[in-house]
Design a protein around this motif. Sequence first.
Motif, PDB file in Angstrom:
ATOM      1  N   LEU A 188      10.516  -2.475 -17.576  1.00 32.21           N
ATOM      2  CA  LEU A 188      11.838  -1.859 -17.579  1.00 32.21           C
ATOM      3  C   LEU A 188      12.749  -2.430 -16.500  1.00 32.21           C
ATOM      4  CD1 LEU A 188      10.902   1.800 -18.474  1.00 32.21           C
ATOM      5  CD2 LEU A 188      11.931   0.090 -19.927  1.00 32.21           C
ATOM      6  N   ALA A 189      12.162  -3.086 -15.489  1.00 41.06           N
ATOM      7  CA  ALA A 189      12.981  -3.757 -14.482  1.00 41.06           C
ATOM      8  C   ALA A 189      13.547  -5.062 -15.027  1.00 41.06           C
ATOM      9  CB  ALA A 189      12.167  -4.027 -13.226  1.00 41.06           C
ATOM     10  N   GLY A 190      12.886  -5.633 -16.045  1.00 37.45           N
ATOM     11  CA  GLY A 190      13.361  -6.883 -16.626  1.00 37.45           C
ATOM     12  C   GLY A 190      12.537  -8.085 -16.240  1.00 37.45           C
ATOM     13  N   VAL A 191      11.400  -7.869 -15.579  1.00 39.05           N
ATOM     14  CA  VAL A 191      10.503  -8.972 -15.223  1.00 39.05           C
ATOM     15  C   VAL A 191       9.763  -9.386 -16.492  1.00 39.05           C
ATOM     16  CG1 VAL A 191       8.539  -9.659 -13.793  1.00 39.05           C
ATOM     17  CG2 VAL A 191      10.240  -8.077 -12.887  1.00 39.05           C
ATOM     18  N   THR A 192       9.736 -10.705 -16.779  1.00 33.26           N
ATOM     19  CA  THR A 192       9.061 -11.169 -17.993  1.00 33.26           C
ATOM     20  C   THR A 192       7.746 -11.885 -17.698  1.00 33.26           C
ATOM     21  OG1 THR A 192      10.416 -13.174 -17.938  1.00 33.26           O
ATOM     22  CG2 THR A 192      11.166 -11.370 -19.345  1.00 33.26           C
ATOM     23  N   ASP A 193       7.599 -12.448 -16.501  1.00 32.36           N
ATOM     24  CA  ASP A 193       6.381 -13.188 -16.146  1.00 32.36           C
ATOM     25  C   ASP A 193       5.920 -12.782 -14.756  1.00 32.36           C
ATOM     26  OD1 ASP A 193       6.507 -15.063 -18.490  1.00 32.36           O
ATOM     27  OD2 ASP A 193       8.385 -15.607 -17.514  1.00 32.36           O
ATOM     28  N   VAL A 194       4.733 -12.194 -14.683  1.00 35.09           N
ATOM     29  CA  VAL A 194       4.193 -11.770 -13.387  1.00 35.09           C
ATOM     30  C   VAL A 194       2.696 -11.518 -13.516  1.00 35.09           C
ATOM     31  CG1 VAL A 194       4.549  -9.279 -13.669  1.00 35.09           C
ATOM     32  CG2 VAL A 194       4.691 -10.260 -11.404  1.00 35.09           C
ATOM     33  N   LEU A 195       1.972 -11.725 -12.423  1.00 39.05           N
ATOM     34  CA  LEU A 195       0.550 -11.397 -12.350  1.00 39.05           C
ATOM     35  C   LEU A 195       0.407 -10.228 -11.391  1.00 39.05           C
ATOM     36  CD1 LEU A 195      -0.732 -15.043 -11.821  1.00 39.05           C
ATOM     37  CD2 LEU A 195      -0.784 -13.773 -13.959  1.00 39.05           C
ATOM     38  N   SER A 196      -0.469  -9.278 -11.709  1.00 39.31           N
ATOM     39  CA  SER A 196      -0.624  -8.130 -10.816  1.00 39.31           C
ATOM     40  C   SER A 196      -2.040  -7.596 -10.870  1.00 39.31           C
ATOM     41  CB  SER A 196       0.356  -7.020 -11.190  1.00 39.31           C
ATOM     42  OG  SER A 196      -0.094  -6.363 -12.341  1.00 39.31           O
ATOM     43  N   LYS A 197      -2.376  -6.825  -9.841  1.00 39.80           N
ATOM     44  CA  LYS A 197      -3.686  -6.194  -9.779  1.00 39.80           C
ATOM     45  C   LYS A 197      -3.557  -4.889  -9.008  1.00 39.80           C
ATOM     46  CE  LYS A 197      -8.158  -6.149 -10.346  1.00 39.80           C
ATOM     47  NZ  LYS A 197      -8.692  -5.837 -11.657  1.00 39.80           N
ATOM     48  N   MET A 198      -4.158  -3.810  -9.569  1.00 40.21           N
ATOM     49  CA  MET A 198      -4.226  -2.537  -8.861  1.00 40.21           C
ATOM     50  C   MET A 198      -5.568  -2.529  -8.128  1.00 40.21           C
ATOM     51  SD  MET A 198      -2.690   0.203 -11.623  1.00 40.21           S
ATOM     52  CE  MET A 198      -4.006   0.017 -12.795  1.00 40.21           C
ATOM     53  N   LEU A 199      -5.531  -2.578  -6.804  1.00 38.36           N
ATOM     54  CA  LEU A 199      -6.763  -2.728  -6.033  1.00 38.36           C
ATOM     55  C   LEU A 199      -7.290  -1.410  -5.472  1.00 38.36           C
ATOM     56  CD1 LEU A 199      -5.651  -5.934  -4.160  1.00 38.36           C
ATOM     57  CD2 LEU A 199      -7.336  -5.818  -5.973  1.00 38.36           C
ATOM     58  N   GLY A 200      -6.456  -0.416  -5.339  1.00 46.12           N
ATOM     59  CA  GLY A 200      -6.894   0.842  -4.736  1.00 46.12           C
ATOM     60  C   GLY A 200      -7.121   1.909  -5.783  1.00 46.12           C
ATOM     61  N   SER A 201      -6.457   3.028  -5.606  1.00 42.01           N
ATOM     62  CA  SER A 201      -6.585   4.177  -6.489  1.00 42.01           C
ATOM     63  C   SER A 201      -6.116   3.844  -7.904  1.00 42.01           C
ATOM     64  CB  SER A 201      -5.735   5.319  -5.922  1.00 42.01           C
ATOM     65  OG  SER A 201      -5.525   6.300  -6.886  1.00 42.01           O
TER      66      SER A 201
ATOM     67  N   ASN B 139       0.350   4.508  -8.361  1.00 45.43           N
ATOM     68  CA  ASN B 139       0.535   3.095  -8.701  1.00 45.43           C
ATOM     69  C   ASN B 139       1.957   2.797  -9.155  1.00 45.43           C
ATOM     70  OD1 ASN B 139      -1.943   1.572  -8.224  1.00 45.43           O
ATOM     71  ND2 ASN B 139      -2.856   3.056  -9.596  1.00 45.43           N
ATOM     72  N   VAL B 140       2.589   3.733  -9.867  1.00 49.50           N
ATOM     73  CA  VAL B 140       3.989   3.544 -10.257  1.00 49.50           C
ATOM     74  C   VAL B 140       4.869   3.505  -9.013  1.00 49.50           C
ATOM     75  CG1 VAL B 140       5.957   4.736 -11.313  1.00 49.50           C
ATOM     76  CG2 VAL B 140       3.872   4.430 -12.607  1.00 49.50           C
ATOM     77  N   PHE B 141       4.655   4.443  -8.083  1.00 49.40           N
ATOM     78  CA  PHE B 141       5.460   4.457  -6.866  1.00 49.40           C
ATOM     79  C   PHE B 141       5.152   3.257  -5.973  1.00 49.40           C
ATOM     80  CE2 PHE B 141       6.581   8.829  -7.970  1.00 49.40           C
ATOM     81  CZ  PHE B 141       7.911   8.841  -7.595  1.00 49.40           C
ATOM     82  N   ALA B 142       3.905   2.780  -5.978  1.00 50.77           N
ATOM     83  CA  ALA B 142       3.558   1.581  -5.200  1.00 50.77           C
ATOM     84  C   ALA B 142       4.329   0.376  -5.736  1.00 50.77           C
ATOM     85  CB  ALA B 142       2.060   1.331  -5.259  1.00 50.77           C
TER      86      ALA B 142
ATOM     87  N   LYS C 228       0.850  -1.191   0.000  1.00 47.95           N
ATOM     88  CA  LYS C 228       0.000   0.000   0.000  1.00 47.95           C
ATOM     89  C   LYS C 228       0.883   1.236   0.000  1.00 47.95           C
ATOM     90  CE  LYS C 228      -3.942   1.971   2.503  1.00 47.95           C
ATOM     91  NZ  LYS C 228      -4.580   2.475   1.331  1.00 47.95           N
ATOM     92  N   TYR C 229       0.609   2.127  -0.948  1.00 45.94           N
ATOM     93  CA  TYR C 229       1.342   3.390  -1.047  1.00 45.94           C
ATOM     94  C   TYR C 229       0.286   4.476  -1.168  1.00 45.94           C
ATOM     95  CZ  TYR C 229       4.493   7.005  -2.805  1.00 45.94           C
ATOM     96  OH  TYR C 229       5.204   8.159  -2.972  1.00 45.94           O
ATOM     97  N   GLY C 230       0.050   5.193  -0.076  1.00 50.38           N
ATOM     98  CA  GLY C 230      -1.026   6.192  -0.080  1.00 50.38           C
ATOM     99  C   GLY C 230      -2.358   5.485  -0.357  1.00 50.38           C
ATOM    100  N   PRO C 231      -3.152   6.001  -1.290  1.00 47.76           N
ATOM    101  CA  PRO C 231      -4.424   5.346  -1.591  1.00 47.76           C
ATOM    102  C   PRO C 231      -4.272   4.172  -2.563  1.00 47.76           C
ATOM    103  CG  PRO C 231      -4.241   7.367  -2.842  1.00 47.76           C
ATOM    104  CD  PRO C 231      -3.036   7.295  -1.946  1.00 47.76           C
ATOM    105  N   ALA C 232      -3.085   3.996  -3.156  1.00 45.50           N
ATOM    106  CA  ALA C 232      -2.867   2.910  -4.116  1.00 45.50           C
ATOM    107  C   ALA C 232      -2.534   1.626  -3.362  1.00 45.50           C
ATOM    108  CB  ALA C 232      -1.739   3.276  -5.055  1.00 45.50           C
TER     109      ALA C 232
END
Length: 193
Positions: free
Chosen positions: A149-162, A168-171, A120-124
């Motif tokens: 840009l970090a080089g991650v090729t396989d990942v699952l993610s979800k933005m749940l807040g703001s 969201n970038v900083f989170a 959690k980063y602020g409302p994000a």
Amino acid sequence: MPRKLPKSAPALPEVKIERPEAAKDKKQNFYRFGARQKPDKEFEEKVVKIDRVSYVVAGGKRMRFRVLVVIGNKKGKVGVGVAKATEIPNAIQKAVRKAKKRLIDAPIKNGTIPFEIKYKYGPAYIFLKPASAGTGIIAGGPVRAVLELAGVTDVLSKMLGSENKINNVFATYEALIKLKRDSNETSRTPDKK
């Protein structure tokens, strides 16, 4: 009728200006490679968001541009920067400079993150989960920019807040820092038997 110089006028000596070797090489390289060719960059840049912002002064409103930039080398290093300027190119340059000061090493194992994390980063509020090879980056725009840009090729993610892109970038950026810190701590602690 053109005016003729008197025959008694002495001829001007021919002056040759010698340029240093470095200047000659620079000019030759400029013409050889073409003026439009850019040098290889160490980091890739991605502009995530450009906003026109204004603030009120005594004479009226002053307009500026705010730019959110993510930089990375796709080999584990990534940085984030936000900057404002009166013109967009200047704002991008300032944001890139700030991002270079905030570079981190992202923990990547076999093209994915070591373990799942909620941050959690602020409302994000962001959720990242490792994925098997071949899955790709399942992520929204702001999160995808940081992870690619970090080089991650396989990942699952979800933005749940703001849905605010900056938050969201900083989170995501802070989540990668926390992953790095936690993965270092788990590698240091001995197994309990």
